[in-house]
Design an enzyme around this catalytic site. Structure first.
Site, mmCIF file in Angstrom:
data_model
loop_
_atom_site.group_PDB
_atom_site.id
_atom_site.type_symbol
_atom_site.label_atom_id
_atom_site.label_comp_id
_atom_site.label_asym_id
_atom_site.label_seq_id
_atom_site.Cartn_x
_atom_site.Cartn_y
_atom_site.Cartn_z
ATOM 1 N N GLU A 249 35.113 1.079 5.907
ATOM 2 C CA GLU A 249 34.058 2.233 6.321
ATOM 3 C C GLU A 249 35.089 2.877 7.247
ATOM 4 O O GLU A 249 34.698 2.632 8.769
ATOM 5 C CB GLU A 249 32.918 2.001 6.472
ATOM 6 C CG GLU A 249 32.324 3.218 6.176
ATOM 7 C CD GLU A 249 31.802 4.289 7.126
ATOM 8 O OE1 GLU A 249 32.574 5.076 7.635
ATOM 9 O OE2 GLU A 249 31.538 3.537 8.210
ATOM 10 N N CYS A 287 30.721 9.118 11.793
ATOM 11 C CA CYS A 287 31.683 8.979 11.717
ATOM 12 C C CYS A 287 31.057 10.275 10.615
ATOM 13 O O CYS A 287 32.552 11.423 10.082
ATOM 14 C CB CYS A 287 32.516 8.256 10.524
ATOM 15 S SG CYS A 287 31.140 6.983 9.903
#
Length: 481
Positions: A249, A287
């Site tokens: 991720e 993010c």
């Protein structure tokens, strides 16, 4: 707060020969000192996880579920204490830290629920062909082995939870490596796990320095790696262990698209508020924070001043204060990098509408327009409280602008049109599309992850459990079906 914190080795507390000081990004004060494991202690933890793997995989579901439920309850009971600890070591405003603890509570609760229903088995009749008469296939999932979970600093509790909870729910031992800047929250998680009856060796929390991480990555007894962090480090890990299963991720360059039909005063006020909030929450260190706003020309001139005003209304300062919206970045070096990228964009012709100032590790919430397409700020993940705004002509150009990125984590599309929503879902090269809101929305039970440079695999409790396991078929013969 400043005593030396032991780490957790195969379910018990231990100390090593060296220590690490954890300091506050806000004021530099010492938050705590953490004991670091020796090489021999890391070996002991990995060996214990490897030895216990079969026993733990066979642990009854109710045992694992009860342990996960216990952690969820204890996190909830200690919310304020843990939130204050997150704020101290991470610099995250305490109101966001409380939210992070609440999310971790949900992650462990979801994991407990999944532990009870996961692996019910899928039966398949094989007599659909003459050669399979009297045969039935039953597919169940089994752990691939021990998991190495590598967590980042920006969500020091919840992203550890997203490594630990699915692994334990699936019956996979886990070695958790928290970020060196923020290990204290993970060690509290160890305290709560130690209160359960999980088998010794099924979990460890090891604050291993980054320069010692390659040895853990390469260890064949850890066949699954779950990493959250930068794309450069993540893909370097994958390239170094091509035969391991890696869930990555990684970074993003989150875009919020505001289309022409999102045009009422109420619409634009809501879009501006949501974008301003989620370009700056966690200091932009998420993010899926909003980095790019792509606005249709029909609404651009009315949206931009609202965005600037909403960003300027974000309260900055001491993260321990309830009123603070935006605290410091994780370090002064991180703030200097953001400062340099903004300066490069301005020197290249961008217009600075607000912000653009650094004080220590803090960087003022910033809005720019006219950022050159080749500027670092346009191409890379800023991981700071900076927002760029771009005018486009119509939906097609807007969606093309979203896709003009090496990253593809999530995108937000402000539209009321259902057909447009489905087109966005089909066209946008991202792991998730959020309609009527920013790309920063994440429910911890949904599949979460990206494409392109944003990673491989999916988090979200059940989806991570599938990543950590494999299907094994049992064929039964001689049955009257």
């Amino acid at each position: 707060m400043t005593s030396t914190h032991a780490f957790w080795l195969a379910g018990r507390q231990a100390t090593g020969e060296q220590t690490l000081d954890v300091t506050s990004p806000w004021d530099g004060r010492l938050v705590g000192t953490v004991s670091l494991p020796t090489g021999a202690q890391v070996e002991e933890a990995v060996a214990a996880a490897h030895v216990v793997r079969d026993e733990f995989a066979a642990t009854p579901a109710h045992v694992r579920a009860s342990a996960l439920d216990h952690v969820a309850r204890r996190l909830a009971e200690r919310t304020e204490e843990i939130a204050r600890l997150i704020t101290a070591e991470n610099g995250k405003p305490v109101k966001w830290a409380r939210g992070e603890v609440g999310r971790a509570v949900s992650v462990f609760r979801f994991a407990a629920e999944e532990a009870r229903r996961f692996n019910g088995g899928e039966a398949q009749r094989l007599d659909t062909d003459a050669g399979g008469q009297g045969r039935l296939a039953l597919t169940r999932r089994f752990p691939k082995g021990a998991v190495l979970g590598i967590a980042p600093f920006n969500f020091p509790l919840n992203l550890c939870a997203h490594k630990v909870a699915p692994a334990l729910a699936a019956g996979a031992p886990i070695i958790l490596k928290p970020a060196p800047a923020t290990p204290l929250s993970a060690l509290v998680l160890g305290e709560l796990l130690a209160e359960t009856e999980l088998p010794a060796g099924s979990w460890s929390v090891l604050p291993v320095p980054n320069d010692r991480m390659p040895a853990l990555v390469q260890d064949e007894r850890l066949p699954v790696i779950s990493f959250t962090g930068s794309d450069k480090v993540g893909y370097a890990i994958m390239d170094s262990v091509p035969r391991k299963h890696c869930t990555l991720e990684l970074g993003g360059n989150g875009a919020a698209v505001v289309l022409a039909d999102w045009a009422s005063e109420e619409d634009l006020d809501r879009a501006a508020q949501r974008i301003a909030t989620f370009s700056n929450y966690q200091g932009g260190q998420s993010c899926i924070s909003v980095q790019r706003v792509i606005a249709d020309a029909a609404v651009y001139d009315r949206l931009l001043p609202r965005l600037v005003a909403a960003v300027e209304a974000q309260a900055t300062g001491d993260p321990s204060q309830d009123a603070t919206d935006v605290g410091p970045l994780v370090s002064e070096d991180a703030a200097r990098r953001v400062e340099a990228w903004v300066q490069e964009a301005v020197e290249g012709g961008a217009t600075l509408h607000t912000g653009g100032k650094r004080e220590g590790a803090s960087y003022a919430p910033t809005v720019l327009t006219g950022v050159p397409a080749d500027a670092t700020l346009a191409r890379e993940e800023v991981f700071g409280p900076v927002l760029t705004v771009r005018r486009v002509e119509g939906e097609a150009e807007a969606f093309a602008a979203v896709n003009d990125s090496e990253y593809g984590l999530q995108a937000g599309v402000f539209t009321h049109d259902l057909e447009t929503a489905f087109r966005a879902h089909r066209v946008l090269e991202v792991g998730g599309v959020v309609i009527g809101d920013v790309p920063s929305y994440r429910a911890d039970q949904m599949p979460y992850g990206g494409v392109k440079q944003s990673g491989v695999g999916r988090e979200g409790v059940r989806f991570a459990m599938e990543d950590y396991t494999y299907g094994r078929v049992l064929v039964l013969t001689g049955l009257a079906l």
